[in-house]
Design an enzyme around this catalytic site. Structure first.
Site, PDB file in Angstrom:
ATOM      1  N   ARG A 143     -10.262  -0.116   8.204  1.00  0.00           N
ATOM      2  CA  ARG A 143      -9.811  -1.502   8.339  1.00  0.00           C
ATOM      3  C   ARG A 143     -10.852  -2.386   8.991  1.00  0.00           C
ATOM      4  O   ARG A 143     -10.593  -3.574   9.228  1.00  0.00           O
ATOM      5  CB  ARG A 143      -8.561  -1.544   9.196  1.00  0.00           C
ATOM      6  CG  ARG A 143      -7.332  -1.659   8.353  1.00  0.00           C
ATOM      7  CD  ARG A 143      -6.151  -1.773   9.253  1.00  0.00           C
ATOM      8  NE  ARG A 143      -5.199  -0.800   8.842  1.00  0.00           N
ATOM      9  CZ  ARG A 143      -3.933  -1.055   8.604  1.00  0.00           C
ATOM     10  NH1 ARG A 143      -3.454  -2.246   8.784  1.00  0.00           N
ATOM     11  NH2 ARG A 143      -3.136  -0.115   8.199  1.00  0.00           N
ATOM     12  N   ARG A 146      12.315  -5.493   5.419  1.00  0.00           N
ATOM     13  CA  ARG A 146      11.990  -4.053   5.299  1.00  0.00           C
ATOM     14  C   ARG A 146      12.721  -3.222   6.356  1.00  0.00           C
ATOM     15  O   ARG A 146      12.751  -3.565   7.521  1.00  0.00           O
ATOM     16  CB  ARG A 146      10.480  -3.859   5.462  1.00  0.00           C
ATOM     17  CG  ARG A 146      10.080  -2.399   5.542  1.00  0.00           C
ATOM     18  CD  ARG A 146       8.609  -2.210   5.360  1.00  0.00           C
ATOM     19  NE  ARG A 146       7.832  -2.698   6.481  1.00  0.00           N
ATOM     20  CZ  ARG A 146       6.515  -2.581   6.558  1.00  0.00           C
ATOM     21  NH1 ARG A 146       5.849  -2.019   5.573  1.00  0.00           N
ATOM     22  NH2 ARG A 146       5.873  -3.056   7.597  1.00  0.00           N
ATOM     23  N   LYS A 170       0.849  -1.211   0.000  1.00  0.00           N
ATOM     24  CA  LYS A 170       0.000   0.000   0.000  1.00  0.00           C
ATOM     25  C   LYS A 170       0.882   1.258   0.000  1.00  0.00           C
ATOM     26  O   LYS A 170       0.683   2.152  -0.805  1.00  0.00           O
ATOM     27  CB  LYS A 170      -0.927   0.030   1.237  1.00  0.00           C
ATOM     28  CG  LYS A 170      -1.871  -1.147   1.345  1.00  0.00           C
ATOM     29  CD  LYS A 170      -2.804  -1.018   2.534  1.00  0.00           C
ATOM     30  CE  LYS A 170      -2.129  -1.121   3.879  1.00  0.00           C
ATOM     31  NZ  LYS A 170      -1.493  -2.423   4.183  1.00  0.00           N
ATOM     32  N   ARG A 182      10.685  -2.239  11.965  1.00  0.00           N
ATOM     33  CA  ARG A 182       9.476  -2.052  12.760  1.00  0.00           C
ATOM     34  C   ARG A 182       9.305  -3.207  13.741  1.00  0.00           C
ATOM     35  O   ARG A 182       9.521  -4.358  13.395  1.00  0.00           O
ATOM     36  CB  ARG A 182       8.250  -1.956  11.837  1.00  0.00           C
ATOM     37  CG  ARG A 182       7.980  -0.528  11.408  1.00  0.00           C
ATOM     38  CD  ARG A 182       6.945  -0.403  10.336  1.00  0.00           C
ATOM     39  NE  ARG A 182       5.711  -1.150  10.534  1.00  0.00           N
ATOM     40  CZ  ARG A 182       4.675  -1.074   9.726  1.00  0.00           C
ATOM     41  NH1 ARG A 182       4.722  -0.274   8.671  1.00  0.00           N
ATOM     42  NH2 ARG A 182       3.595  -1.775   9.954  1.00  0.00           N
ATOM     43  N   ARG A 228      -0.784 -10.311  12.226  1.00  0.00           N
ATOM     44  CA  ARG A 228      -1.358  -9.215  11.428  1.00  0.00           C
ATOM     45  C   ARG A 228      -2.129  -9.774  10.225  1.00  0.00           C
ATOM     46  O   ARG A 228      -3.212  -9.289   9.896  1.00  0.00           O
ATOM     47  CB  ARG A 228      -0.243  -8.274  10.949  1.00  0.00           C
ATOM     48  CG  ARG A 228       0.268  -7.371  12.061  1.00  0.00           C
ATOM     49  CD  ARG A 228       1.640  -6.793  11.735  1.00  0.00           C
ATOM     50  NE  ARG A 228       1.647  -5.907  10.593  1.00  0.00           N
ATOM     51  CZ  ARG A 228       2.756  -5.551   9.932  1.00  0.00           C
ATOM     52  NH1 ARG A 228       3.932  -5.999  10.305  1.00  0.00           N
ATOM     53  NH2 ARG A 228       2.677  -4.732   8.904  1.00  0.00           N
TER      54      ARG A 228
END
Ligand code: AP5
Ligand code: MG
Length: 211
Positions: free
Chosen positions: A85, A119, A14, A152, A163
């Site tokens: 969400r 990431r 996203k 993160r 998640r």
């Protein structure tokens, strides 16, 4: 105003698609994840409440996130990344603004688990890097500020799984909700490569409106 929602699994690209869209379209980009993380680093009341949910891979309670969106002030079209969400968030959003289009990203979960463990982020700006896809010029360092990159807390493999499970339970029903809403232009974009998906998303938006 032509407000657009980007819907998709955690790590589904996203943020990457939004970054590309902002180069070609006049939007105000709103990532509720980035907003919440800036509250956490600023240790605000909201940040202190939100932190434990995020670190456990759970959604932050609806009332906290809806409050965040209600404070937004902009005269440009919104590009909503990560909001709504839940169905409850979608109903609340429908009461405060009109949604023109919904872009749903459909990325295989194996791809996501690989990507997220790879990431690196510049926390103050939300800039994202991946060692293989878009590496920083100097390993571990943000290209713009020269500051250190971090990972993160919620990108640990177990938290990524939580998640993804929560996405299936709480967020995936929004796909049917928007697909069945005749006032909204809805399209699913499937694949594994943001660079391949992006031109299709841009064509869809160009065909909808000039922003
Ligand atoms: P948020 O920050 O929105 O996280 P998320 O939805 O889990 O999604 P991500 O930001 O992790 O991924 P993305 O889809 O933006 O993918 P990206 O472009 O980075 O939310 C975090 C948390 O905040 C939530 O878990 C929740 O607790 C809370 N929250 C937020 N909004 C909420 C709400 N509305 N209600 C309640 N709680 C809320 O891409 C992923 C990786 O892939 C990157 O490393 C990228 O570089 C890489 N990549 C992209 N494209 C490619 C490619 N083609 N090839 C290789 N790598 C690629
Ligand atoms: Mg993101």
């Amino acid at each position: 105003m032509c407000n657009v929602i980007i819907l998709g699994s955690p790590g589904g690209g996203k943020g990457t698609i939004c970054k590309k869209l902002l180069k070609n379209f006049e939007f105000t980009h709103v990532s509720t994840g980035d907003l919440l993380r800036s509250h956490i680093s600023g240790q605000t009341t909201l940040g202190l409440k939100a932190e434990k949910y995020i670190n456990e891979g759970k959604l932050v309670p609806d009332d906290l996130v809806i409050g965040l969106i209600q404070q937004l002030k902009t005269d440009k079209s919104l590009l909503l990344d990560g909001f709504p969400r839940t169905l409850h968030q979608a109903f609340s959003l429908g009461n405060v603004m009109t949604i023109d289009s919904v872009i749903a990203l459909d990325i295989p979960h194996e791809t996501i688990i690989n990507r997220l463990s790879n990431r690196w982020v510049h926390a103050p700006s939300g800039r994202t890097y991946a060692n293989d896809y878009n590496p920083p010029k100097v390993s571990g360092i943000d290209d713009v500020t020269g500051e250190k990159l971090t990972q993160r807390e919620d990108d640990k493999p177990d938290t990524i799984r939580t998640r993804l499970e929560n996405y299936q339970k709480q967020t995936a029903p929004l796909i049917e909700y928007y697909k069945n809403n005749t006032n909204v232009h809805f399209q699913i974009f499937s694949g594994t490569e943001s660079d391949v998906i992006y031109p299709e998303v841009a064509d869809f938006l160009h065909s909808r409106f000039a922003v």
